[in-house]
Design a protein around this motif. Sequence first.
Motif, mmCIF file in Angstrom:
data_model
loop_
_atom_site.group_PDB
_atom_site.id
_atom_site.type_symbol
_atom_site.label_atom_id
_atom_site.label_comp_id
_atom_site.label_asym_id
_atom_site.label_seq_id
_atom_site.Cartn_x
_atom_site.Cartn_y
_atom_site.Cartn_z
ATOM 1 N N LEU A 65 0.839 -1.205 0.000
ATOM 2 C CA LEU A 65 0.000 0.000 0.000
ATOM 3 C C LEU A 65 0.871 1.251 0.000
ATOM 4 O O LEU A 65 0.586 2.213 -0.719
ATOM 5 N N LEU B 268 -0.469 -1.592 -4.446
ATOM 6 C CA LEU B 268 -1.752 -2.157 -4.075
ATOM 7 C C LEU B 268 -2.666 -1.036 -3.600
ATOM 8 O O LEU B 268 -2.217 -0.128 -2.901
ATOM 9 N N MET C 139 -6.634 -0.491 -1.762
ATOM 10 C CA MET C 139 -7.556 -1.284 -0.955
ATOM 11 C C MET C 139 -8.710 -0.434 -0.445
ATOM 12 O O MET C 139 -8.521 0.729 -0.099
ATOM 13 N N THR D 224 -14.545 -5.866 1.725
ATOM 14 C CA THR D 224 -13.265 -5.298 1.298
ATOM 15 C C THR D 224 -12.929 -5.781 -0.104
ATOM 16 O O THR D 224 -13.457 -6.808 -0.562
ATOM 17 N N GLN E 7 -9.297 -5.433 -3.004
ATOM 18 C CA GLN E 7 -7.959 -4.910 -3.285
ATOM 19 C C GLN E 7 -7.770 -4.843 -4.788
ATOM 20 O O GLN E 7 -8.407 -5.576 -5.549
ATOM 21 N N GLU F 126 -4.386 -4.906 -7.259
ATOM 22 C CA GLU F 126 -2.938 -4.993 -7.418
ATOM 23 C C GLU F 126 -2.581 -4.370 -8.769
ATOM 24 O O GLU F 126 -3.047 -4.823 -9.812
#
Length: 182
Positions: free
Chosen positions: A54, A59, A61, A73, A75, A77
């Motif tokens: 992060l 990444l 999120m 949640t 994410q 990438e």
Amino acid sequence: MKIVSLNAATLPVYCRELGALLLDSIESGSSVGYQLGTSREDAESAFYRLRSALDKGDLLMWIARDERGLQGTIQLELTNESDGLNRAVPKLLLVHRHARRQGIGKQLITAMEKAAKAHHRGLLCLNVQACTPAEAFYRAQGYRCLGELPDYICSSDGYYHPAVIYYKRLFAVKQFAQRIAS
């Protein structure tokens, strides 16, 4: 429902809730890359370890929160290979089992795709376990099936299952090149 972007500084505040969400997903049979018996500590540290990615911007999120707490949640990438700057990989979309089928996954996908476009990523690619509700979900979000890989995903019960590869073009590569030039 509020969708919140996390960063390296804010992530630790939510690691406990994220760990609980991961355990709920495992226990409800979702194929998320973790086995039954994953400890609470391991589930929480799986998220805590994301801080570096992060922080580097590799990444992105988001979490979905309401008055009951964290409900979901996702994410993203970002591919940083020179030949793949137009693509990204959505990862670990989780929605608590009591909050499913309420549009939370769609809200998370929408936030993730908006960020992908802002980062000039026009192609999203992911895999899901074949013959699961995840397939119908991604098709409903406009993702297209590319094909199937046998024995690719080990489910939480320890058995291997085929994975289906899905992709979505957010914009064409030609458009991507024009956006970079402007």
